[in-house]
Structures are given as structure tokens and as C-alpha cells.
Design a protein around this motif. Structure first.
Motif, PDB file in Angstrom:
ATOM      1  N   PRO A   1     -21.941  49.641  21.855  1.00  0.00           N
ATOM      2  CA  PRO A   1     -21.141  49.923  21.077  1.00  0.00           C
ATOM      3  C   PRO A   1     -20.272  48.852  20.285  1.00  0.00           C
ATOM      4  O   PRO A   1     -19.856  49.052  19.032  1.00  0.00           O
ATOM      5  CB  PRO A   1     -20.267  50.820  21.436  1.00  0.00           C
ATOM      6  N   ARG A   2     -20.048  47.381  20.771  1.00  0.00           N
ATOM      7  CA  ARG A   2     -19.771  46.208  21.151  1.00  0.00           C
ATOM      8  C   ARG A   2     -19.863  45.925  19.878  1.00  0.00           C
ATOM      9  O   ARG A   2     -19.151  44.848  19.414  1.00  0.00           O
ATOM     10  CB  ARG A   2     -18.576  45.688  22.322  1.00  0.00           C
ATOM     11  N   HIS A   3     -21.363  45.634  19.198  1.00  0.00           N
ATOM     12  CA  HIS A   3     -21.724  45.357  18.778  1.00  0.00           C
ATOM     13  C   HIS A   3     -21.696  45.307  17.236  1.00  0.00           C
ATOM     14  O   HIS A   3     -21.983  44.852  15.830  1.00  0.00           O
ATOM     15  CB  HIS A   3     -23.157  44.883  19.117  1.00  0.00           C
ATOM     16  N   ARG A   4     -20.482  46.823  16.880  1.00  0.00           N
ATOM     17  CA  ARG A   4     -20.098  47.532  15.541  1.00  0.00           C
ATOM     18  C   ARG A   4     -19.667  45.769  15.088  1.00  0.00           C
ATOM     19  O   ARG A   4     -18.944  45.361  15.143  1.00  0.00           O
ATOM     20  CB  ARG A   4     -19.649  48.566  15.381  1.00  0.00           C
ATOM     21  N   ASP A   5     -20.401  45.930  13.506  1.00  0.00           N
ATOM     22  CA  ASP A   5     -19.714  44.651  12.710  1.00  0.00           C
ATOM     23  C   ASP A   5     -19.320  45.227  11.437  1.00  0.00           C
ATOM     24  O   ASP A   5     -19.603  45.471  10.376  1.00  0.00           O
ATOM     25  CB  ASP A   5     -20.473  43.898  12.268  1.00  0.00           C
ATOM     26  N   GLU A   6     -17.377  45.393  11.758  1.00  0.00           N
ATOM     27  CA  GLU A   6     -16.920  46.093  10.559  1.00  0.00           C
ATOM     28  C   GLU A   6     -16.679  44.787   9.079  1.00  0.00           C
ATOM     29  O   GLU A   6     -16.822  45.853   8.161  1.00  0.00           O
ATOM     30  CB  GLU A   6     -14.894  46.194  10.618  1.00  0.00           C
ATOM     31  N   ALA A   7     -17.889  43.924   9.296  1.00  0.00           N
ATOM     32  CA  ALA A   7     -17.078  43.304   7.767  1.00  0.00           C
ATOM     33  C   ALA A   7     -18.589  43.220   7.046  1.00  0.00           C
ATOM     34  O   ALA A   7     -19.058  43.565   6.094  1.00  0.00           O
ATOM     35  CB  ALA A   7     -17.018  41.308   8.563  1.00  0.00           C
ATOM     36  N   LEU A   8     -19.650  44.085   7.856  1.00  0.00           N
ATOM     37  CA  LEU A   8     -21.741  44.344   7.549  1.00  0.00           C
ATOM     38  C   LEU A   8     -20.815  45.309   7.250  1.00  0.00           C
ATOM     39  O   LEU A   8     -21.243  45.923   5.781  1.00  0.00           O
ATOM     40  CB  LEU A   8     -22.176  44.372   8.444  1.00  0.00           C
ATOM     41  N   HIS A   9     -20.273  46.359   7.883  1.00  0.00           N
ATOM     42  CA  HIS A   9     -19.861  47.498   7.438  1.00  0.00           C
ATOM     43  C   HIS A   9     -19.431  47.641   5.983  1.00  0.00           C
ATOM     44  O   HIS A   9     -19.683  48.277   4.970  1.00  0.00           O
ATOM     45  CB  HIS A   9     -19.252  48.789   7.828  1.00  0.00           C
ATOM     46  N   ARG A  10     -18.989  46.761   5.510  1.00  0.00           N
ATOM     47  CA  ARG A  10     -17.677  46.831   4.537  1.00  0.00           C
ATOM     48  C   ARG A  10     -18.886  46.017   3.331  1.00  0.00           C
ATOM     49  O   ARG A  10     -18.521  46.251   2.047  1.00  0.00           O
ATOM     50  CB  ARG A  10     -16.523  46.172   4.271  1.00  0.00           C
TER      51      ARG A  10
END
Length: 436
Positions: free
Chosen positions: A195-204
Motif C-alpha cells: 500500500p505504501r506505493h499508492r501515488d496520490e498525484a497519479l490518482h489525480r
């Protein structure tokens, strides 16, 4: 122990067979054994990044023999081995104690025949639902399925033991006349997929309007039924993301103009894509295991899968995700709607899924395979197998976990056992029992 692994696929190809064979060969090397891989040669110039299957790529110390091959008509990413003396020469030259056949069909069938002539025991690993694929590709309007099962029985009949990746796959093999079937599941790298690889910039970037990201990762081919996401792609507040490539890509892009197609992703980029999803959906009804579901669970993502084949062993309905009737796009859309509207439920499924798979290390699964090897060799030589796990005292991987998890632990010495899911898990959940 000297082992020849005859596989229909190996890096630079990117698929479940290639991945599991590489992990198996690496484990044999770590445990001090001597593997040799024999595989169809890739297309000229084909390359994959060294990090496609994790750090390091194919080890330099792993010998690989690549025999001449041609592309499968209509699916050039798949290579079919041509008749060649290289296979028999490689097996004889390695002087193996055992021959391991990975998803045998063409090259594997020849490998089984060579091993039989040499008097070397064979372990065959069933990984691909070839009969289901024959139906998906409409090969002979049913005759293709019959021919596929005939071929499967013939090849696996030469094996001292057939290893199935899931309970449904083992039961299917047994029902179609394949003998000596036992379970051997697959591991997952829960450090790489985290889960630490979640990328909020990529999500946006993928969901600029704050949509819930619903993703599929895998081959884009008819048997994967990615077209079942078409209804989901029209849901308000949902953005479908497709990671992968294959012959179905043009048609899928036309059918789902609102979806984002990222193409093939590997290594750290793939891990980031998995962890950035809000919901992972696998649509294929023909999975003997379904490694991408495990990778999504390790990434802490709620999963939706078909109530058929390997996903039945992996997805705990209403605990780690949701199971839906196979080949039902409307059911997939209803399940996505239920999860899209409940962030807390998604997070709970994600946490439970992560906890479920962290012990399913490739180290533990590799040691289980070595126990299967030891039992087959003991039977071949007419002696009792040692009950101890080979080199079990130092079994650990980079995640710091040890042990095989429920699925791997139940696999040793069992034939077509009850589902690893445990009692009470529905085998064909109705969409009416989805959360409101």
C-alpha cells in the motif's frame, strides 16, 4: 538436486507462467540445487526490463536453453516451440534427477516423452485452462475443448504428480480423468506490492474529477473478458483504468471510450498502478489461480472477481472483496457501485486482503514445491520421503514473513481438497447479497 524445467513461456514474455517459472528457478538456486530452463525462443529483438519480475531479472547463473519457435497465429505474443533436437540434448546433458513441466502443452509434451525414455520422473504444473481457452477462441465449436482435455490427460498422464494452483483447478483436473493431482499455490511479493506505493498525484492525473479508480491488470485477450467492464465504465463517479496489452486492445478501446488505457506496465511502475487503484476487478472466468488478484490484495486494494476457478480460493466474499457470477457485466457494475460508494468498506477489504496474503511468500511456496519433488523422487526410488521441509530452518524472504499461509499449508499431500476459503464462503454469490 538437478532439475530441468521445461516451460512454454519464460522472460522476456510477461505472464503468469513466465513469472512463476522464474521464481521457482530462483528458489532452486537459493536452496543450492541446479536448475536448467528450456523454453521457446522469444521473437527476435524481444526484451523486457530487468525489473519486470522484480529486482535483478533472470539470474546470470541460471542456464537457459531457448529452442526455435514461431508466433501463435492471431496472438503473436505467444510463442510455440518447433520440433528440435535441442530439447532432448538439453535434458540428457543436464542429467536431471527430475523434470518439471510448466503448463505443458507443446514443448512440455515433448519434454515428458524425453523424460519417459530416460526413466526420469516428471512433475507437471497445471497453470492454463486450455480447454476453456479453446472454447473462448471457438476452436472447433466444442471439439476444441474435447481435444484440449485429451491432450491434457495424455501429457499429465506421463507425470508422477500433477500440481494444480487452486482447489477448483484440482477438482476440474480430477473430474476430467487426470490422476495424481495435488495442490501447489503461488506466492506473492508483498514487499514489491504494498500500500505504501499508492501515488496520490497519479490518482489525480487518472481521475481529475475525483472519480473512484477501478482497474484491471493483465492481458487484453478474448479469454480475459475485459469487455465485461463496459457497463462499469459508464458509471458516474467511476473511472476505469486498464493496464496491459494484447490482441483485444483495439476493440476494448472502441467499446470503452471513457476508460484510460495505460498499456503494459512493469516493475515499480506496475506496483504504483496497483496501489493507486481504489478497486481492482478481474473479469476472466478461466483463471486457474489469478495472480493479479493476489498482487492487488498485497497492495491493500479491495478486489472483485468472478466466482469461478482460482478466485474462489483467493477472495473471501464480504471480507477481502466481492465475488460475482462469472461472465456477468451487470453484476460487475453492481459490485463496483457498492464499493465505490463506501470508502470505509473498501479500506476494510483492502486491509483484510493485505493481511491474508503477506504469509504467502515465494520462499514458502518454493519450499512446498521442494517437498513435492522429494516425495516424487522417494516414490520413484521406492523409499520413504523425509517429513522435514528442505532447508526449512532458514526459510524467509525480504518481507520478513515465514510460513505458507492457509492455502499453501493445506496444499501439501492433499488431493482435490475442500476450498482453502474455509467453510461458509459462497461458491456462487448472488448480486442481491452485495452491500447496499
Amino acid at each position: 538436486m538437478r532439475v530441468v524445467i521445461v516451460t512454454e513461456s519464460f522472460p522476456p514474455e510477461v505472464n503468469g507462467v513466465a513469472h512463476s517459472v522464474l521464481r521457482t528457478a530462483e528458489h532452486l538456486l537459493r536452496r543450492g540445487h541446479q536448475p536448467l530452463v528450456v523454453t521457446p525462443a522469444p521473437a527476435r529483438g524481444a526484451q523486457s526490463p530487468s525489473h519486470t519480475f522484480g529486482a535483478g531479472g533472470v539470474p546470470d547463473e541460471l542456464p537457459v536453453v531457448r529452442v526455435p519457435s514461431v508466433p501463435l497465429p492471431g496472438y503473436p505474443q505467444v510463442r510455440i516451440a518447433l520440433p528440435s533436437r535441442q530439447l532432448a540434448a538439453a535434458i540428457r546433458g543436464h542429467r536431471p534427477d527430475l523434470v518439471h513441466l510448466a503448463s505443458p502443452f507443446v514443448l512440455g509434451a515433448r519434454g515428458a516423452q524425453v523424460a519417459a525414455r530416460l526413466g526420469v520422473p516428471v512433475v507437471a504444473v497445471y497453470q492454463t485452462d486450455l480447454a476453456g481457452y479453446a472454447h473462448a477462441y471457438r476452436a472447433g465449436r466444442g471439439l476444441g475443448e474435447t481435444a484440449a482435455w485429451h491432450r491434457i490427460r495424455a501429457v499429465h498422464g506421463l507425470a508422477a504428480r500433477t500440481l494444480a494452483p487452486s482447489t477448483p483447478a484440482a477438482q476440474d483436473l480430477t473430474a476430467h480423468g487426470v490422476a495424481r493431482v495435488q495442490l501447489w499455490p503461488r506466492g506473492v511479493d508483498s514487499v514489491r506490492f504494498h500500500p505504501r506505493h499508492r501515488d496520490e498525484a497519479l490518482h489525480r492525473a487518472l481521475a481529475p474529477g475525483g472519480e473512484v479508480l477501478v482497474g484491471y491488470v493483465g492481458r487484453l485477450a478474448p479469454e480475459k473478458r475485459v469487455d465485461l467492464l463496459a457497463e462499469t465504465a459508464t458509471l458516474p463517479g467511476v473511472r476505469v483504468v486498464v493496464v496491459g496489452d494484447g490482441p483485444s486492445a483495439p476493440g476494448l478501446k472502441a467499446a470503452m471510450p471513457g476508460a484510460v488505457f495505460l498499456g503494459r506496465r512493469t516493475g515499480e511502475e506496475l506496483a504504483r498502478c496497483f496501489a493507486t487503484l481504489d478497486v481492482f476487478v478481474h473479469t476472466g472466468p478461466l483463471e486457474t489461480f489469478c495472480q493479479t488478484i493476489q498482487e492487488a490484495m498485497a497492495s491493500g486494494v479491495a478486489v472483485i472477481g468472478p466466482a469461478a476457478g482460482g478466485p474462489l480460493d483467493l477472495v473471501a466474499h464480504h471480507r477481502t472483496g466481492l465475488l460475482v457470477p462469472p461472465r456477468d457485466g451487470a453484476a460487475v457494475a453492481r459490485a463496483v457501485t457498492a464499493l465505490a460508494g463506501d470508502a470505509e468498506l473498501r479500506a476494510g477489504y483492502g486491509r483484510a486482503g493485505r493481511a491474508e496474503v503477506t504469509a504467502r511468500t515465494w520462499e514458502a511456496v518454493g519450499d512446498l514445491l521442494l517437498r513435492h519433488y522429494a516425495e516424487v523422487l522417494a516414490e520413484h526410488h521406492g523409499v520413504a520421503a523425509s517429513p522435514a521441509s528442505p532447508a526449512s530452518s532458514d526459510s524467509s524472504d525480504s518481507s520478513g514473513s515465514s510460513g505458507s499461509g492457509a492455502s499453501a499449508a493445506s496444499a501439501a499431500g492433499s488431493q482435490a481438497p475442500a476450498p482453502a476459503a474455509g467453510p461458509g464462503r459462497p461458491t456462487a454469490p448472488l448480486t442481491e447479497d452485495l452491500p447496499a
